[in-house]
Scaffold this active site. Structure first.
Site, PDB file in Angstrom:
ATOM      1  CE1 TYR A 144      -2.322   3.245   2.656  1.00  0.00           C
ATOM      2  CE2 TYR A 144      -3.704   2.570   0.823  1.00  0.00           C
ATOM      3  CZ  TYR A 144      -3.407   3.462   1.842  1.00  0.00           C
ATOM      4  OH  TYR A 144      -4.211   4.572   2.032  1.00  0.00           O
ATOM      5  CG  ASP A 239       6.026   3.679   0.457  1.00  0.00           C
ATOM      6  OD1 ASP A 239       4.831   3.424   0.234  1.00  0.00           O
ATOM      7  OD2 ASP A 239       6.412   4.414   1.411  1.00  0.00           O
ATOM      8  CE  LYS A 270       2.724   4.786   7.918  1.00  0.00           C
ATOM      9  NZ  LYS A 270       1.352   4.720   8.466  1.00  0.00           N
TER      10      LYS A 270
HETATM   11  P1  KE4 Z   1      -0.556   8.338   4.704  1.00  0.00           P
HETATM   12  O1  KE4 Z   1      -1.208   9.053   3.556  1.00  0.00           O
HETATM   13  O2  KE4 Z   1      -1.556   7.447   5.469  1.00  0.00           O
HETATM   14  O3  KE4 Z   1       0.226   9.255   5.609  1.00  0.00           O
HETATM   15  O4  KE4 Z   1       0.561   7.329   4.113  1.00  0.00           O
HETATM   16  C1  KE4 Z   1       0.207   6.388   3.140  1.00  0.00           C
HETATM   17  C2  KE4 Z   1       1.196   5.231   3.216  1.00  0.00           C
HETATM   18  C3  KE4 Z   1       2.191   5.139   2.259  1.00  0.00           C
HETATM   19  N1  KE4 Z   1       3.104   4.131   2.280  1.00  0.00           N
HETATM   20  C4  KE4 Z   1       3.064   3.188   3.249  1.00  0.00           C
HETATM   21  C5  KE4 Z   1       4.077   2.088   3.235  1.00  0.00           C
HETATM   22  C6  KE4 Z   1       2.065   3.234   4.254  1.00  0.00           C
HETATM   23  O5  KE4 Z   1       2.033   2.265   5.207  1.00  0.00           O
HETATM   24  C7  KE4 Z   1       1.114   4.268   4.241  1.00  0.00           C
HETATM   25  C8  KE4 Z   1      -0.012   4.360   5.269  1.00  0.00           C
HETATM   26  N2  KE4 Z   1      -0.084   3.294   6.206  1.00  0.00           N
HETATM   27  C9  KE4 Z   1      -1.378   3.028   6.754  1.00  0.00           C
HETATM   28  C10 KE4 Z   1      -1.264   1.825   7.703  1.00  0.00           C
HETATM   29  N3  KE4 Z   1      -1.010   0.626   7.039  1.00  0.00           N
HETATM   30  C11 KE4 Z   1      -1.974   4.206   7.445  1.00  0.00           C
HETATM   31  C12 KE4 Z   1      -3.159   3.900   8.322  1.00  0.00           C
HETATM   32  C13 KE4 Z   1      -4.449   4.357   7.718  1.00  0.00           C
HETATM   33  O6  KE4 Z   1      -4.596   4.299   6.477  1.00  0.00           O
HETATM   34  O7  KE4 Z   1      -5.309   4.760   8.517  1.00  0.00           O
END
Ligand code: KE4
Length: 436
Positions: A144, A239, A270
């Protein structure tokens, strides 16, 4: 189960917020029950709306590696906010954070800040298309990279290697430009290049997957992807939104000894924002120089490089370099806590006679309810998600807050110590038995 106060809040929330949450995974739908509404958090603990404390292994999905509300991070946020919360103009802190990120990740010669990981990944891939003049992106099933339309794509049926939408609202036309392959399958990526090679702009990968649960790369997989991209004129995007500053100060690239020429672009988020809204994408200077206002690839953001978020990020990174703050190297402490948790959970499952596979890299880990290794999405999809749900609820009842999905990584922090490990393992002994 959640408490009466949370239940009442959840009922109210659902009247105004779709599903009662501002991000779907928080709704607890894949584990049953209703979400705990959190009213505060400190160190290794969150506090539910009714005041019940939980040992927290979500950590805001990764950012809270120091533990919640670290005094020095809070002070940095408050001090910055007193000088104003947003200017829409360049600040010294953005320069300081850009320099710190590029020093931490040597493959990044330049970096642009955003407000989320989604923006970072979306922008990095637009930049890759703009730099190469090509249109196709390769991603991996189970990985993701945020919710940009062209990344909400799943494998097409049969031999069709073009993606199909993985969400309503994503058009077939958009999805077709994203190709997918199984994680850890270098041959599948080579076949994609053999078929589409001259039109593949980039390959993007989670270097250790967190979004199907914790799945490490097979030896040589990441290096192999980089070599394939180089040989075919595509860019390799690592990523590190989740792994950055998590697996080592320099993320997966440091942990796996990937030299500065392996990744062409890296995305961060993060931890880099210390729990405030911040993402980043960076890499080769010749690629980043294509970004507006220097070049033709447009990318922007009202709150990009926000003075409060950059203050939180700088304070967090400074603490992650401060052995004195934790009495030892922070990553050695995280490793020791992770090893103790892994051993205790494995023993607890064994004594309950429940077959699990525990996979861990540093302070990110997953208890997979399957008796086989998990190397790709197909492996992860075989997990007994019903049993995971029963385990999750049983742990919650015993004061342990795990990610509410079999397909998410758990995180511990520098605030987790032996008492949290003992409580977690004790709860797990009973919870595994209940989940049988
Ligand atoms: P954000 O847009 O959520 O800040 O980041 C997206 C993203 C991009 N790349 C990786 C590897 C990520 O894990 C994420 C976001 N992670 C999720 C949890 N698996 C965020 C939690 C959520 O979507 O509420």
């Amino acid at each position: 189960m959640s408490d009466d106060v949370s239940r009442a809040l959840f009922a109210r929330a659902q009247k105004r917020i779709p599903g009662g949450v501002n991000s779907p995974v928080r709704a607890f739908r894949s584990v049953g029950g209703e979400p705990v509404f959190v009213r505060k958090a400190e160190g290794a603990h969150i506090e539910g709306a009714d005041g019940k404390r939980y040992v927290d292994y979500v950590g805001s999905w990764g950012p809270m590696i120091l533990g919640h509300a670290h005094p020095k991070v809070i002070d940095a946020i408050v001090d910055a906010a007193r000088d104003g919360t947003s200017y829409g103009a360049p600040t010294e802190r953005e320069v300081l954070l850009a320099e710190a990120l590029c020093e931490a990740v040597p493959s990044m010669q330049m970096v642009r800040l955003t407000s989320s990981g989604t923006e970072a990944c979306m922008s990095a891939l637009r930049l890759a298309r703009g730099f190469t003049g090509r249109s196709l992106i390769v991603k991996f099933q189970g990985c993701y990279h945020g919710h940009a339309d062209f990344l909400l794509v799943k494998a097409g049926s049969g031999l069709a290697t073009m993606g199909v939408p993985d969400s309503a609202g994503v058009t077939e036309a958009v999805a077709r430009a994203t190709l997918t392959a199984p994680f850890n399958d270098l041959a599948a990526v080579k076949a994609l290049f053999d078929q589409w090679g001259d039109d593949i702009a980039a390959v993007i990968v989670e270097p250790v997957v967190g979004n199907m649960g914790c799945v490490p790369p097979a030896p040589g997989f990441l290096e192999g992807l980089s070599a394939l991209c180089k040989s075919r004129g595509a860019l390799f995007v690592i990523d590190e939104v989740m792994t950055g500053f998590r697996l080592a100060f320099g993320g997966a690239q440091e942990r796996f000894g990937l030299g500065p020429d392996v990744a062409d672009l890296t995305t961060l988020g993060k931890i880099a924002g210390g729990g405030m809204p911040l993402g980043a994408f960076g890499g080769r200077a010749d690629v980043l120089s294509k970004l507006a206002p220097l070049g033709p690839v447009y990318q922007a953001g009202t709150l990009s490089g926000n003075p409060v978020a950059t203050a939180a990020g700088l304070a967090t990174l400074a603490l992650l370099r401060d052995n004195a703050a934790f009495g030892q190297d922070p990553y050695a402490k995280l490793e020791a806590t992770g090893a103790a948790l892994e051993e205790g959970l494995r023993d607890a499952a064994k004594s309950a006679g429940v077959p699990v596979t525990i996979q861990r890299v540093g302070s990110m880990w997953t208890v997979f309810f399957t008796d086989a290794p998990v190397r790709s999405w197909d492996d992860a999809a075989r997990c007994d998600t019903g049993r995971f749900g029963r385990f999750h609820r049983a742990m919650l009842q015993r004061g342990v807050y795990l990610p509410p999905s079999q397909f998410e990584a758990a995180f511990h922090s520098l605030a987790h110590g032996s008492s949290e490990v003992e409580l977690t393992v004790r709860a797990a002994r009973e919870a595994f038995a209940e989940a049988r």
